[in-house]
Design an enzyme around this catalytic site. Structure first.
Site, PDB file in Angstrom:
ATOM      1  CB  THR A   1     -31.487 -17.765 -62.008  1.00 40.06           C
ATOM      2  OG1 THR A   1     -32.732 -17.666 -62.196  1.00 40.06           O
ATOM      3  CG2 THR A   1     -30.828 -16.211 -61.571  1.00 40.06           C
TER       4      THR A   1
ATOM      5  CG  ASP B   1     -40.552 -11.403 -65.779  1.00 39.81           C
ATOM      6  OD1 ASP B   1     -39.731 -11.228 -66.669  1.00 39.81           O
ATOM      7  OD2 ASP B   1     -40.361 -12.200 -64.849  1.00 39.81           O
TER       8      ASP B   1
ATOM      9  NE  ARG C   1     -42.219 -20.544 -55.630  1.00 36.68           N
ATOM     10  CZ  ARG C   1     -41.247 -21.272 -56.040  1.00 36.68           C
ATOM     11  NH1 ARG C   1     -41.211 -22.599 -56.329  1.00 36.68           N
ATOM     12  NH2 ARG C   1     -40.203 -20.633 -56.675  1.00 36.68           N
TER      13      ARG C   1
ATOM     14  CE  LYS D   1     -41.969 -11.921 -61.867  1.00 40.68           C
ATOM     15  NZ  LYS D   1     -41.950 -12.859 -62.904  1.00 40.68           N
TER      16      LYS D   1
ATOM     17  CG  ASP E   1     -38.811 -11.877 -82.671  1.00 47.80           C
ATOM     18  OD1 ASP E   1     -37.792 -12.029 -83.623  1.00 47.80           O
ATOM     19  OD2 ASP E   1     -39.893 -12.561 -82.633  1.00 47.80           O
TER      20      ASP E   1
ATOM     21  CE  LYS F   1     -37.217 -14.031 -67.475  1.00 46.90           C
ATOM     22  NZ  LYS F   1     -38.310 -14.099 -66.548  1.00 46.90           N
TER      23      LYS F   1
END
Ligand code: C5P
Length: 233
Positions: A118, A63, A209, A36, A68, A65
């Protein structure tokens, strides 16, 4: 016999430069086939990294997002198809999703709707003027996403089971917030182990991570793959 990698595992290249990201992919080697690239690397050569990973036979999830007006989202999505990526996120608002679906026509790029970030809770959504709390807004947007023809959504493991129960199996649920048992949770709030997330209905896991900050990223990825393989696709 266990396989080296699992096509459901996506490792997030949340690193400060494309050189460091590329080095991580070399370190991890065959243990990971899917990466990603997010907004941190986008302005630093993220699309070139995407092309390089594709040329090396990897799959890529962008990713970004997008959010518009429809004409801009459609044109941006069409430009993004030139990088050969496999997945792209857009915000799960119907005009945005329809434009992205139109923009990826004729390519292999698939669109994921991001339902509710989130980082938002019910109080923040109310303050922003939404009439729904997070759970209800997630479910409403999943329904709209499927009506708009997107290929999947991003959702936590905690939402995945209810989404599968209500809307079935015919779309991706891509799930971040994955932590192997005993791993550091960091700033994530609603985490699940790899096996738990898959058994709740996730089709892909996004892991950052626990792999990219591990002392031995290849071994960390292999351990996650071994756990994932206890849950059949
Ligand atoms: O390091 P960690 O495993 O927490 O990284 C999770 C990745 O998934 C990060 O790239 C983060 O931006 C992304 N993500 C998330 N929660 C979402 C959507 C994306 O953690 N709702």
């Amino acid at each position: 016999m266990s396989k080296t990698s699992d096509p459901r595992l996506i490792v997030a290249l949340d690193l400060p430069s494309t050189d460091e990201a590329w080095t991580l992919t070399e370190t991890v080697g065959d243990a990971v086939d899917y990466y990603k690239i997010g907004l941190q690397l986008f302005p630093l050569g993220g699309m070139d990294l995407c092309r390089r990973l594709k040329a090396a036979g990897k799959s890529v999830f962008l990713d970004f997002k997008l959010h518009d007006i429809p004409a801009t989202v459609e044109k941006a999505t069409r430009s993004i198809t030139q990088g050969g990526a496999d997945l792209l996120t857009v915000h799960a608002e119907p005009p945005v999703m329809r434009a992205a679906v139109a923009g990826c026509e004729g390519s292999d790029l698939q669109i994921l709707g991001v339902t509710v970030l989130t980082s938002y809770d019910d109080a923040m959504l109310t303050e922003m003027g939404y009439a729904y709390g997070a759970r209800d807004l997630v479910l409403r947007r999943v329904e709209q996403a499927l009506e708009c023809g997107v290929h999947g959504i991003v959702a936590s493991a905690h939402e995945a089971a209810e989404i599968r129960q209500r809307f079935g199996d015919g779309f991706h649920i891509v799930t971040p917030g994955i932590r192997p048992a005993g791993a550091d949770i960091g700033d994530q709030k609603r985490v699940a182990t790899p096996a738990k997330a898959l058994s709740e209905g996730a089709s892909h896991l996004v892991v950052g991570r626990p792999v990219n900050a591990a002392p031995d990223p290849a071994q960390a990825a292999r351990d996650i793959v071994a756990e994932m393989q206890s849950v059949p696709a």
